[in-house]
Design a protein around this motif. Structure first.
Motif, PDB file in Angstrom:
ATOM      1  N   ALA A 116      27.522 -33.441  29.914  1.00 14.29           N
ATOM      2  CA  ALA A 116      27.935 -33.137  31.287  1.00 14.29           C
ATOM      3  C   ALA A 116      26.951 -33.718  32.292  1.00 14.29           C
ATOM      4  N   SER A 117      25.653 -33.725  31.965  1.00  9.92           N
ATOM      5  CA  SER A 117      24.677 -34.288  32.898  1.00  9.92           C
ATOM      6  C   SER A 117      24.894 -35.785  33.083  1.00  9.92           C
ATOM      7  N   LEU A 118      25.263 -36.479  32.012  1.00  7.59           N
ATOM      8  CA  LEU A 118      25.578 -37.910  32.135  1.00  7.59           C
ATOM      9  C   LEU A 118      26.852 -38.108  32.953  1.00  7.59           C
ATOM     10  N   ALA A 119      27.851 -37.247  32.711  1.00  8.91           N
ATOM     11  CA  ALA A 119      29.083 -37.328  33.500  1.00  8.91           C
ATOM     12  C   ALA A 119      28.801 -37.027  34.966  1.00  8.91           C
ATOM     13  N   ALA A 120      27.892 -36.086  35.225  1.00 12.29           N
ATOM     14  CA  ALA A 120      27.530 -35.763  36.604  1.00 12.29           C
ATOM     15  C   ALA A 120      26.826 -36.945  37.261  1.00 12.29           C
ATOM     16  N   ALA A 121      25.895 -37.572  36.534  1.00 11.77           N
ATOM     17  CA  ALA A 121      25.199 -38.742  37.075  1.00 11.77           C
ATOM     18  C   ALA A 121      26.183 -39.849  37.403  1.00 11.77           C
ATOM     19  N   TRP A 122      27.142 -40.073  36.522  1.00 12.03           N
ATOM     20  CA  TRP A 122      28.156 -41.101  36.757  1.00 12.03           C
ATOM     21  C   TRP A 122      29.006 -40.740  37.975  1.00 12.03           C
ATOM     22  N   GLY A 123      29.374 -39.464  38.086  1.00 13.60           N
ATOM     23  CA  GLY A 123      30.178 -39.047  39.229  1.00 13.60           C
ATOM     24  C   GLY A 123      29.425 -39.181  40.544  1.00 13.60           C
ATOM     25  N   ILE A 124      28.140 -38.821  40.538  1.00  9.78           N
ATOM     26  CA  ILE A 124      27.333 -38.973  41.755  1.00  9.78           C
ATOM     27  C   ILE A 124      27.244 -40.442  42.135  1.00  9.78           C
ATOM     28  N   PHE A 125      27.036 -41.299  41.135  1.00  4.53           N
ATOM     29  CA  PHE A 125      27.012 -42.743  41.423  1.00  4.53           C
ATOM     30  C   PHE A 125      28.344 -43.203  41.996  1.00  4.53           C
ATOM     31  N   ALA A 126      29.444 -42.751  41.406  1.00  9.49           N
ATOM     32  CA  ALA A 126      30.766 -43.194  41.870  1.00  9.49           C
ATOM     33  C   ALA A 126      30.987 -42.824  43.331  1.00  9.49           C
ATOM     34  N   VAL A 127      30.606 -41.602  43.706  1.00  8.30           N
ATOM     35  CA  VAL A 127      30.794 -41.171  45.092  1.00  8.30           C
ATOM     36  C   VAL A 127      29.907 -41.978  46.036  1.00  8.30           C
ATOM     37  N   ALA A 128      28.619 -42.082  45.721  1.00  6.98           N
ATOM     38  CA  ALA A 128      27.699 -42.810  46.598  1.00  6.98           C
ATOM     39  C   ALA A 128      28.039 -44.292  46.655  1.00  6.98           C
ATOM     40  N   ASP A 129      28.441 -44.864  45.523  1.00  5.11           N
ATOM     41  CA  ASP A 129      28.837 -46.274  45.488  1.00  5.11           C
ATOM     42  C   ASP A 129      30.063 -46.510  46.353  1.00  5.11           C
ATOM     43  N   HIS A 130      31.013 -45.599  46.274  1.00  4.18           N
ATOM     44  CA  HIS A 130      32.239 -45.751  47.064  1.00  4.18           C
ATOM     45  C   HIS A 130      31.962 -45.715  48.560  1.00  4.18           C
ATOM     46  N   VAL A 131      31.014 -44.868  48.950  1.00  4.54           N
ATOM     47  CA  VAL A 131      30.739 -44.692  50.373  1.00  4.54           C
ATOM     48  C   VAL A 131      29.731 -45.706  50.897  1.00  4.54           C
ATOM     49  N   GLN A 335      29.006 -39.219  56.967  1.00  2.00           N
ATOM     50  CA  GLN A 335      29.514 -38.942  55.624  1.00  2.00           C
ATOM     51  C   GLN A 335      30.966 -38.492  55.706  1.00  2.00           C
ATOM     52  N   PRO A 336      31.784 -38.852  54.734  1.00  2.00           N
ATOM     53  CA  PRO A 336      33.187 -38.421  54.741  1.00  2.00           C
ATOM     54  C   PRO A 336      33.303 -36.895  54.797  1.00  2.00           C
ATOM     55  N   VAL A 337      34.339 -36.439  55.453  1.00  2.37           N
ATOM     56  CA  VAL A 337      34.538 -35.009  55.680  1.00  2.37           C
ATOM     57  C   VAL A 337      34.510 -34.185  54.386  1.00  2.37           C
ATOM     58  N   PRO A 338      35.155 -34.631  53.292  1.00  2.00           N
ATOM     59  CA  PRO A 338      35.099 -33.799  52.076  1.00  2.00           C
ATOM     60  C   PRO A 338      33.684 -33.561  51.584  1.00  2.00           C
ATOM     61  N   LEU A 339      32.813 -34.552  51.693  1.00  2.00           N
ATOM     62  CA  LEU A 339      31.429 -34.388  51.256  1.00  2.00           C
ATOM     63  C   LEU A 339      30.707 -33.379  52.142  1.00  2.00           C
ATOM     64  N   LEU A 340      30.931 -33.458  53.443  1.00  2.00           N
ATOM     65  CA  LEU A 340      30.268 -32.540  54.364  1.00  2.00           C
ATOM     66  C   LEU A 340      30.739 -31.106  54.135  1.00  2.00           C
ATOM     67  N   VAL A 341      32.027 -30.922  53.908  1.00  2.00           N
ATOM     68  CA  VAL A 341      32.550 -29.578  53.652  1.00  2.00           C
ATOM     69  C   VAL A 341      31.968 -29.030  52.357  1.00  2.00           C
ATOM     70  N   TYR A 342      32.016 -29.825  51.310  1.00  2.00           N
ATOM     71  CA  TYR A 342      31.497 -29.388  50.014  1.00  2.00           C
ATOM     72  C   TYR A 342      30.015 -29.020  50.109  1.00  2.00           C
ATOM     73  N   THR A 343      29.213 -29.916  50.682  1.00  2.00           N
ATOM     74  CA  THR A 343      27.780 -29.666  50.769  1.00  2.00           C
ATOM     75  C   THR A 343      27.494 -28.437  51.625  1.00  2.00           C
ATOM     76  N   GLY A 344      28.189 -28.311  52.736  1.00  2.00           N
ATOM     77  CA  GLY A 344      27.963 -27.178  53.617  1.00  2.00           C
ATOM     78  C   GLY A 344      28.231 -25.849  52.936  1.00  2.00           C
ATOM     79  N   VAL A 345      29.310 -25.784  52.148  1.00  2.00           N
ATOM     80  CA  VAL A 345      29.639 -24.537  51.466  1.00  2.00           C
ATOM     81  C   VAL A 345      28.620 -24.233  50.372  1.00  2.00           C
TER      82      VAL A 345
END
Length: 411
Positions: A116-131, A335-345
């Motif tokens: 899961a930690s590797l999947a999380a690292a990949w997901g974090i990269f995917a989000v940051a890479d996309h933005v 930052q895109p709105v979904p990221l701001l909402v998620y982080t804020g919560v």
């Protein structure tokens, strides 16, 4: 960048190959942390593996996996610690892996955490890479890896699993995969109570997309003299201006998102006989609740009663201020709105809960978008300099993680 439709679309290269530098860097940092932990624990005649798999919450998860729900501990002060407080996805995965392999429940939890930690690292990269692009993506993953309590990412805890599901759900929202986003949000809601943050991100993004559709239809009608809509107009109106996703897919994703968290909370309420809010009573038995940050503020203020503890109090204030500053910086950087909402919560639930204060650093770990401003700054440095900074911080956090886990550690 201010919206979903202003994200930077990465070139079409194989996803795993594109993420490989981030994943290799992440694996190297985590391996360093585990080696230092093993050496430190060995010097103290302790088992590093036991620290990672059979202490604190890890024991509660494996007990749920092995025996199911219903176990509780009654403390002398009257508090009741029930295993109903622990959401079921991690124990389910432990039970599944135990059933199909020779692994014990504790071993299965460790394997799930590593994957899961590797999947999380990949997901974090995917989000940051996309933005922001791949260089920022790599830096974001490395910063997440070198968090002071990053050793929790390798423990049989649910933080890594939750972060992986949250990151990929957010990526699915940003790329218009609404059904996947909703399904992943539902799974995140079966992992930790903070799954509400993922649900909120999906819902806000969906509402924003529908509002844009309505605005686009109004603008289109005004340009055409309010004539009757044609089939071409209808097709356009049913699609998100940000992602091109049909309206029914967005609605289905929004419908799926809360099912995991809502389903478990309602089941707990039914099992305890206390109705829809029964889960809150379970959490109260652990002295967990949401008080707007009052208890945490009192905890910090009490630190200033003596000089040595006052330093810790000042450090806590600086840490909270840094988190708020990074979040505000993310807002200013668009930052895109979904990221701001998620982080804020996530930040609000972690900082404003009345739970055990030593657990707050790991509760903040899933708020990975707060690292993006730092990742952008690190990415602007020359590669040699950014590598030197990362290695230095990785060594320091590996030592701190070993010291922390051999001491009080995460509750």
């Amino acid at each position: 960048m201010t919206d979903l439709d202003t994200c930077v679309a990465p070139p079409r290269t194989p996803a795993l190959r594109r993420a490989a530098p981030a994943l290799l860097g992440y694996a190297a940092v985590r391996a360093l942390g585990l080696v230092v932990l093993a050496v430190w624990s060995g010097a103290r005649d302790k088992s590093a593996y036991t620290l990672l798999t059979a202490r604190w919450d890890s024991l509660w998860y494996t007990r749920v996996a092995e025996l199911g729900y219903g176990y509780e501990v009654r403390l002398p002060n009257g508090d009741v610690h029930s295993n109903l407080a622990f959401f079921p996805l991690l124990p389910w995965l432990e039970r599944l892996l135990h059933a199909v392999t020779p692994l014990s429940y504790a071993d299965a939890g460790f394997v799930v955490a590593l994957l899961a930690s590797l999947a999380a690292a990949w997901g974090i990269f995917a989000v940051a890479d996309h933005v922001y692009g791949p260089r920022v993506g790599v830096c974001a993953v490395l910063l997440w890896a070198v968090l002071p309590v990053g050793v929790v990412q390798s423990m049989a805890y649910s933080e890594s699993l939750f972060t992986a599901l949250a990151a990929w759900s957010l990526y699915a929202v940003l790329t218009g995969r609404w059904v996947s986003a909703g399904a992943l949000a539902a799974l995140a809601g079966l992992t930790r109570p903070v799954g509400l943050a993922v649900v909120a991100a999906v819902w806000v993004a969906g509402v924003v997309s529908f509002v844009r559709d309505r605005s686009a239809r109004g603008a289109h009608g005004a340009r055409n003299g309010e004539r009757a809509p044609t089939p071409a107009d209808t097709t356009h109106a049913e699609r998100s201006p940000a992602t091109g996703a049909p309206a029914w897919r967005r609605a289905l994703g929004m419908l799926l998102a809360p099912l995991g968290a809502a389903g478990y909370v309602l089941w707990v309420g039914h099992r305890t006989g206390k109705g829809p809010l029964g889960y809150l009573d379970v959490q109260a038995g652990w002295r967990n609740g949401f008080d707007g940050g009052y208890a945490f503020a009192r905890f910090v203020i009490d630190k200033f009663t003596s000089f040595p503890s006052a330093l810790a109090g000042a450090g806590l204030i600086i840490g909270v201020a840094l988190l708020i500053w990074l979040y505000v910086t993310g807002v200013r950087q668009g930052q895109p709105v979904p990221l701001l909402v998620y982080t804020g919560v996530v930040l609000a639930l972690a900082l404003c809960a009345s739970s055990y204060f030593g657990s707050k650093p790991r509760l903040l770990m899933p708020a990975f978008p707060v690292l993006f401003p730092l990742a952008r700054a690190l990415a602007r440095l020359r590669t040699s300099r950014s590598a030197l900074v990362t290695v230095g911080v990785a060594v320091a956090t590996a030592v701190y993680g070993a010291f922390w886990l051999n001491g009080s550690g995460p509750p």
